[in-house]
Design an enzyme around this catalytic site. Structure first.
Site, PDB file in Angstrom:
ATOM      1  N   SER A   1      -1.246  -7.570   7.648  1.00  0.00           N
ATOM      2  CA  SER A   1      -1.974  -8.023   8.828  1.00  0.00           C
ATOM      3  C   SER A   1      -1.531  -9.439   9.193  1.00  0.00           C
ATOM      4  CB  SER A   1      -3.480  -7.924   8.586  1.00  0.00           C
ATOM      5  OG  SER A   1      -4.203  -8.102   9.769  1.00  0.00           O
TER       6      SER A   1
ATOM      7  N   HIS B   1      -5.381   0.577  10.105  1.00  0.00           N
ATOM      8  CA  HIS B   1      -4.934  -0.758   9.700  1.00  0.00           C
ATOM      9  C   HIS B   1      -4.818  -0.876   8.185  1.00  0.00           C
ATOM     10  CE1 HIS B   1      -4.033  -4.893  10.540  1.00  0.00           C
ATOM     11  NE2 HIS B   1      -4.982  -5.330   9.737  1.00  0.00           N
TER      12      HIS B   1
ATOM     13  N   ASP C   1      -3.183   2.426  13.934  1.00  0.00           N
ATOM     14  CA  ASP C   1      -3.820   1.129  13.675  1.00  0.00           C
ATOM     15  C   ASP C   1      -4.940   0.895  14.690  1.00  0.00           C
ATOM     16  OD1 ASP C   1      -4.453  -1.579  13.263  1.00  0.00           O
ATOM     17  OD2 ASP C   1      -2.421  -2.016  12.609  1.00  0.00           O
TER      18      ASP C   1
END
Length: 816
Positions: free
Chosen positions: A671, A778, A744
Site C-alpha cells: 500500500s 487490497h 482492490d
C-alpha cells in the site's frame, strides 16, 4: 559449474522476460510452505462472569473458489447477491465451549456441516450467543446455549446481512430483532446484459465537492436499482423457539440499537437520491426512535446527501450528528453539533458541543459539554461522572475531560492534554464494565476511583501497567507494572471488585495465551488457554529491536531477524530484506519513539517478510520511516529526502553490526509502503531490488488528498509531482516486482495505478514484473493467491538479490 549456472540464469531470464505469461498458481519453497500450512489458534471470547469462554476456529485463508463467488460492488460495499452477506466476510467454522478452570473444552453440538459463522452477539445475560451461518442459499440465525454447548437454528436462510447490524437482542434475552429479506424484493438487473436507455449524467451547481478517490461506487441507474434491492429489509422479532412476527415494514436499514433499558429502538435508514461520488454512508438518511413494539416515537434527524464537506480531515457537517444512547441512563439520547460550521479553517474557541435528550425526546435538549477539538467519544460513569475525549488532526492534539453531566455549569477538568502520537505520554485507557442494563460504563469503586490500563511504552522498553485514578483529586496510584523477563504481557481487562486481571503472555517462541492474575492479593497466574507454537522452524531465530540514528540525529528503530541457523560469531554477510511503511508526524519527539518489542511472538502472517529467514536472509521488519513536518511545514514537503535518509540509516545500522552485504539489500512494502518502495528505487541507489504491493504511483490520480495529505493537487502541484514515482519513471534502474489485487477496493490504490506504472517502466526499459492477482482486494485472502505471491517474491529475491554477488563475479570473470 559456473557455466551451467549461467545457462540456467539465461533460461530463467528468458522465461521471466516475456511480455505476458500464462502461469498457473505456484507454490513457494518447502521452508515457506510449511509455515503457511501451520494450523492457527482460535479466537477467544470470554464471558463477563468469568465462567465460560468460547473458542472460535477458522481457516485462516479463503479459497480462490470462494473469492470467485458472485460479487456486486455497490456504494462502497461488496455483496454476494445470492447469499445476501458481504462477499469478503470472515467466517469461523467451529465453536468449542470451555469452562474456565477446566483443561478441555466441549464441542458445540447442532452446528451445520461446513459451517460459515459470523455476526456473533452475546445475549444480555451472556448465557447465549447468537450468530449467523451462511449457507449456499443464504444466511440463517443460530443461537448457542453456553451452559449446554448446544446450538439451535432460529430462522431459515432468509436473513439480509448486506448492510450489517444483523442481530440485536431484546432486553429480556428471549427474542432477537433480525433483518430479513423483504417479500417484495424485485429481481436484480444483470448489468452485463442490460441495454441502457440513455447516458449516465452527473452535474454540479458550483459547490466544491472535494472527495477522496473512493472505489466501488454506484455508476449508473442499474447500480442504483440493485443497491436499493439489496439494502432493503423487513425487521422481525424472532423468539428462541423460532416463531417470528414482523416488527417493522420494509426499509433500507443500516444501524439498529436498543436503549440500555430495552424500551426504545433507534434505527438509521437510507434515503434517496443516491450518489455516484461517495459511499452509502454519506447518502441521505433518517434516524428515528421506536418503542420496543415498533411504534414510532419520534423522527429525530433527516440528513441530506453529503458530497460537499469542507476541506480537511476535521471537517464535519453542521447540525445534529453522532446520535447514540447514554450508557448509564435507561433511555437518554446524546448527540453532537459543530460550533465552527464544520469547517476546520474557521477559528473557534470550541469546535463541538454535546447535548442530551431524555425520553420521550420531546423536551429541550440539555448542553453537557463543549470541546476545544473535534469530539471523539464519551465514557459514561454515573449521574456525576463522565469522561470525554476529543482530537485535532492538524496538530495531533487530544484532550480528555472529566465532567459532571448533572451540572453543565460546573467547569470540566482537562485530565490529559497531549500529542496522541506521543506514545510515551499515553496515560492508558479507562476500564469499563457492564452495568445492570448490560451497557458499558466506567468501572468506578465506591470512592470514585477509576482504573486505567496502559501499553507502557517508555525509552527503556515496554512495561504495560494498571493504575488507579482518584477522580476527586486526579491522583494516580500504580497498582501493577509488567516486567516479565523475556516475555510480553498484554493487560486486557481488570475487574476491581474481583481483583481479577486478564492478561495475555507471549514470547518470540511462545504462542500468546490467556491468564488470570490477582493484583492486590498477588495470586496467580491462572492459565486459561494452552495454545502451542505452530511455527517450530523459526522459534529459535535470533530477534532483537535495534536502535540507530538518521543523519539529522533522529533516533529510529527496527526489528531485526537473523536467518535460521545463523552463526553470530562468524558473522557471514548475508542478503537482507528491509520492510517498512512511512508514517507522518508533526514533531521529532513522537517520531523517534519506539513501539516495537523484541518479546512479541514471531507470527509469519501472509504479508510478512519473516518467511525469508528460512531462506538465508536477514530481515529488518517494521523499520522506522517517519516523515516529519514541524510547525507550518507539512511532512510531505520533504517526503523524498526523508525516505532516503531513513533507508540509508537502516542499512548502515545493520551493516555496522556485520551481518549483511550492502550490495544485496531488497526493500518491500504494501500500500503506502509500496509507494515508498517505488520512490526509494527511483531516487537512491541503496537497493538491489524492490517489491511493491497494491500501491499508488501517480498522485495526480488522487487529486483531493491521499494518505495524510490534506492539500489538493492545485494547492500543492509540486508536492504531488515530486512524490509521484510515475513522474520519474525514467530514473528507475533497479528491478521492481509490482503486485496488485485485481479487485482492490482501497481509496486511491486502483489496480490501474500498477498497470500504468508498469507500462511506463516497460516503455522506458526498466526491469519490472507485474503480477495481478485475480479476485483479490487490497489485502489478499485466497490461499492460492498467498502461495503464489510468496513464490513470486521468493523468485524475485533469489534472482536479483541473493544471486547478485554470483552474477557480478561471473561478469567480472567473463570480462577478463
Amino acid at each position: 559449474m559456473r557455466k551451467h549456472y549461467l545457462i540456467f540464469l539465461a533460461l530463467l531470464t528468458f522465461c521471466w522476460g516475456q511480455s505476458q505469461e500464462k502461469l498457473t498458481y505456484q507454490q513457494p519453497p518447502e521452508e515457506i510452505l510449511e509455515l503457511v500450512n501451520a494450523p492457527t489458534a482460535p479466537s477467544v471470547l470470554i464471558a463477563d462472569d468469568g465462567k465460560h469462554m468460547l473458542l472460535l476456529y477458522s481457516d485462516y485463508y479463503k479459497t480462490i473458489a470462494e473469492l470467485s463467488e458472485t460479487e456486486l460492488r455497490l456504494a462502497g460495499l461488496r455483496i454476494n447477491p445470492k447469499t445476501n452477506i458481504g462477499s469478503r466476510t470472515n467466517y469461523y467454522n467451529n465453536i468449542i465451549v470451555k469452562k474456565i478452570g477446566e483443561k478441555d473444552g466441549v464441542q458445540a453440538e447442532g452446528l451445520p456441516q461446513n459451517p460459515r459463522l459470523s455476526n456473533f452477539n452475546w445475549s444480555p445475560d451472556q448465557s447465549k450467543m447468537a450468530f449467523t451461518n451462511t449457507t449456499s442459499e443464504g444466511v440463517e440465525v443460530m443461537v448457542l446455549d453456553v451452559e449446554t454447548a448446544k446450538a439451535t437454528k432460529l430462522t431459515d436462510a432468509q436473513v439480509n446481512a448486506n448492510m450489517g447490524d444483523v442481530i440485536n437482542w431484546f432486553k429480556d434475552g428471549e427474542s432477537i430483532l433480525v433483518k430479513m429479506l423483504p417479500g417484495d424484493r424485485k429481481p436484480l438487473v444483470d448489468v452485463s446484459e442490460a441495454v441502457p436507455d440513455g447516458p449516465t449524467i452527473s452535474a454540479n451547481d458550483g459547490k466544491k465537492a472535494q472527495n477522496r478517490t473512493y472505489q466501488d461506487l454506484l455508476k449508473n441507474p442499474n447500480d442504483e436499482f440493485n443497491f436499493e434491492q439489496l439494502a432493503r429489509s423487513e425487521l422481525y422479532k424472532v423468539k428462541l423457539d423460532g416463531s417470528k412476527t414482523k416488527w417493522k415494514e420494509t426499509d433500507m436499514y443500516t444501524s439498529i440499537s436498543f436503549s440500555p433499558d430495552g424500551n426504545y429502538v433507534m434505527t438509521v435508514t437510507l434515503d434517496k437520491p443516491f450518489s455516484y461520488l461517495v459511499p452509502y454512508y454519506r447518502f441521505p438518511n433518517t434516524t428515528a426512535v421506536f418503542d420496543k413494539d415498533g411504534k414510532l416515537v419520534k423522527k429525530m434527524l433527516e440528513i441530506p446527501l453529503i458530497e460537499d464537506l469542507p476541506q480537511g480531515f476535521m471537517a464535519e457537517r453542521t447540525g445534529m450528528r453522532d446520535l447514540s444512547w447514554r450508557n448509564d441512563k435507561p433511555s437518554t439520547l446524546v448527540y453532537v453539533e459543530a460550533l465552527d460550521g464544520g469547517d476546520p479553517q474557521n477559528e473557534a474557541p470550541y469546535r463541538d458541543e454535546i447535548f442530551e435528550l431524555e425520553a420521550p425526546f420531546n423536551g429541550q435538549a440539555k448542553s453537557l459539554l463543549k470541546t476545544k477539538n473535534r469530539f471523539a467519544w464519551i465514557q459514561w460513569g454515573n449521574d456525576d461522572i463522565a469522561i470525554a475525549h476529543d482530537r485535532w488532526w492538524n496538530d495531533r492534539n487530544t484532550k480528555t475531560y472529566l465532567f459532571d453531566p448533572s451540572n453543565p455549569k460546573k467547569e470540566p477538568k482537562i485530565i490529559s492534554d497531549r500529542n496522541y502520537q506521543d506514545v510515551y505520554s499515553n496515560p492508558g485507557n479507562f476500564i469499563t464494565e457492564r452495568n445492570e442494563n448490560g451497557s458499558w460504563v466506567l468501572s468506578l469503586d465506591k470512592n470514585n476511583n477509576a482504573y486505567l490500563l496502559g501499553d507502557g511504552y517508555t525509552e527503556e522498553g515496554q512495561f504495560p501497567f494498571l493504575e488507579k485514578m482518584d477522580l476527586n483529586t486526579l491522583k494516580k496510584t500504580r497498582l501493577y507494572t509488567s516486567k516479565l523477563e523475556g516475555k510480553l504481557e498484554r493487560l486486557i481487562e481488570y475487574n476491581p471488585e474481583k481483583d481479577q486481571l486478564l492478561v495475555r503472555i507471549e514470547s518470540p517462541s511462545e504462542y500468546p495465551n490467556y491468564y488470570y492474575k490477582s493484583v492486590i492479593k498477588r495470586k496467580g497466574p491462572m492459565q486459561l488457554t494452552a495454545f502451542e507454537n505452530p511455527y517450530q522452524s523459526i522459534q529459535n531465530v535470533h530477534k532483537e529491536v535495534i536502535t540507530y540514528k538518521r543523519d539529522d540525529g533522529l533516533e529510529l528503530t527496527g526489528t531485526l531477524y537473523l536467518p535460521v541457523g545463523y552463526d553470530m560469531q562468524k558473522k557471514e554477510k548475508m542478503p537482507m530484506i528491509l520492510w517498512a511503511y512511512p508514517r507522518e508526524f508533526k514533531d521529532k519527539n513522537s517520531a523517534s519513539q519506539n513501539t516495537q518489542n523484541p518479546n512479541e511472538f514471531t507470527y509469519p502472517y501472509w504479508g510478512s517478510p519473516i518467511y525469508w529467514v528460512t531462506r538465508g536472509y536477514v530481515v529488518l521488519d517494521d523499520a522506522s520511516f517517519p516523515i516529519i513536518g514541524e510547525g507550518e511545514e507539512q511532512p510531505n514537503d520533504t517526503f523524498r529526502s526523508q525516505l532516503v535518509a531513513n533507508a540509508k540509516a537502516a542499512i548502515n545500522a545493520v551493516d555496522a553490526m556485520g551481518y549483511i552485504d550492502t550490495e544485496r539489500v531488497a526493500v518491500g512494502g504494501h500500500s503506502y509502503g509500496a509507494f515508498m518502495v517505488a520512490n526509494l528505487l527511483s531516487h537512491s541507489d541503496l537497493f538491489a531490488a524492490g517489491i511493491a504491493r497494491s500501491g499508488a504511483y501517480n498522485r495526480t490520480l488522487t487529486p483531493f488528498g491521499f494518505q495524510s495529505e490534506e492539500r489538493n493537487y492545485w494547492e500543492a502541484p509540486e508536492v504531488y509531482y515530486t512524490m509521484s514515482p510515475f513522474m520519474h519513471s525514467e530514473k528507475m534502474k533497479t528491478p521492481l516486482l509490482l503486485v496488485h489485487g485485481e479487485a482492490d477496493n482501497n481509496s486511491g490504490t486502483y489496480p490501474m495505478q500498477s498497470e500504468r506504472y508498469f507500462n511506463a517502466l516497460k516503455g522506458l526499459g526498466a526491469t519490472v514484473r507485474l503480477v495481478m492477482l485475480p479476485k483479490e482486494s487490497h489485502g489478499y485472502r485466497a490461499k492460492e493467491s498467498i502461495l503464489h505471491l510468496l513464490w513470486e517474491q521468493d523468485q524475485w529475491l533469489e534472482k536479483y538479490v541473493k544471486q547478485k554477488e554470483e552474477v557480478n563475479s561471473s561478469n567480472v570473470s567473463g570480462s577478463n
